[in-house]
Design an enzyme around this catalytic site. Structure first.
Site, PDB file in Angstrom:
ATOM      1  N   ALA A  18      -1.963  98.178 -51.743  1.00  0.00           N
ATOM      2  CA  ALA A  18      -2.289  97.854 -50.356  1.00  0.00           C
ATOM      3  C   ALA A  18      -1.883  96.413 -50.052  1.00  0.00           C
ATOM      4  O   ALA A  18      -2.206  95.498 -50.817  1.00  0.00           O
ATOM      5  CB  ALA A  18      -3.782  98.049 -50.103  1.00  0.00           C
ATOM      6  N   HIS A  19      -1.192  96.234 -48.949  1.00  0.00           N
ATOM      7  CA  HIS A  19      -0.723  94.902 -48.581  1.00  0.00           C
ATOM      8  C   HIS A  19      -0.341  94.894 -47.108  1.00  0.00           C
ATOM      9  O   HIS A  19      -0.250  95.942 -46.473  1.00  0.00           O
ATOM     10  CB  HIS A  19       0.496  94.516 -49.428  1.00  0.00           C
ATOM     11  CG  HIS A  19       1.649  95.442 -49.216  1.00  0.00           C
ATOM     12  ND1 HIS A  19       1.739  96.663 -49.836  1.00  0.00           N
ATOM     13  CD2 HIS A  19       2.736  95.357 -48.422  1.00  0.00           C
ATOM     14  CE1 HIS A  19       2.831  97.285 -49.459  1.00  0.00           C
ATOM     15  NE2 HIS A  19       3.473  96.508 -48.576  1.00  0.00           N
ATOM     16  N   ALA A  20      -0.125  93.715 -46.609  1.00  0.00           N
ATOM     17  CA  ALA A  20       0.422  93.523 -45.268  1.00  0.00           C
ATOM     18  C   ALA A  20       1.348  92.324 -45.340  1.00  0.00           C
ATOM     19  O   ALA A  20       1.415  91.637 -46.366  1.00  0.00           O
ATOM     20  CB  ALA A  20      -0.683  93.304 -44.248  1.00  0.00           C
TER      21      ALA A  20
END
Length: 158
Positions: free
Chosen positions: A70-72
């Site tokens: 999970a990342h942005a």
């Protein structure tokens, strides 16, 4: 050149959340964001940005059987580069055709765009050993998690 992110096997206790119970993939992503926030890596809104990315591009963050990254993109809500790891009591589906359900979520906070890309590629290599994800999902302590990650070759990111 991008600054370094700590090796996975150096995660602090704050960055490791074990046996979390979540309702769905959004809850799993938010649990990873909470671990990043507990470790001082991001502010509260980062988790919603990670969810928005999956809603826009689909479950591409499920990078191996049972594992999501999970990342942005870097943003003002990222305070410093870092990683967090969350295990789930009950695996959840992200909608990935081959790698669902997910039982381990790694949260990534990056402060620079090139750091983000390099970190995603390096993390994918860490989990080439198919036994690592099930062992992490069953881990009972942060020390056990660090031991498992330390045993993987090439765990250091740059």
């Amino acid at each position: 050149m991008a600054s370094s992110i700590e090796p996975l096997h150096d995660l602090s206790d704050h960055a490791i959340a074990l046996h979390r119970t979540v309702a769905d993939w959004r809850g799993a992503v938010l649990a990873a964001a909470e671990a990043l926030q507990a470790d001082g890596r991001c502010e509260e809104g980062y988790g919603e940005r990670m969810i928005a990315l999956v809603e826009e591009y689909g479950p591409y963050i499920v990078i191996a059987p049972g594992l999501a990254l999970a990342h942005a993109r870097p943003g003002p809500d990222v305070l410093s580069a870092g990683l967090a790891l969350v295990t789930l009591d009950e695996p959840v589906a992200f909608g990935h055709a081959h790698n669902d359900p997910v039982s381990v979520v790694i949260g990534l906070a990056a402060t620079e765009a090139d750091q983000h890309v390099a970190s995603v590629a390096a993390l994918a290599n860490v989990f080439n050993d198919e036994s690592v994800v099930p062992a992490l999902a069953a881990a009972e302590t942060p020390t056990e998690v660090r031991r498992l990650l330390g045993a993987t070759a090439g765990a250091e990111l740059s």
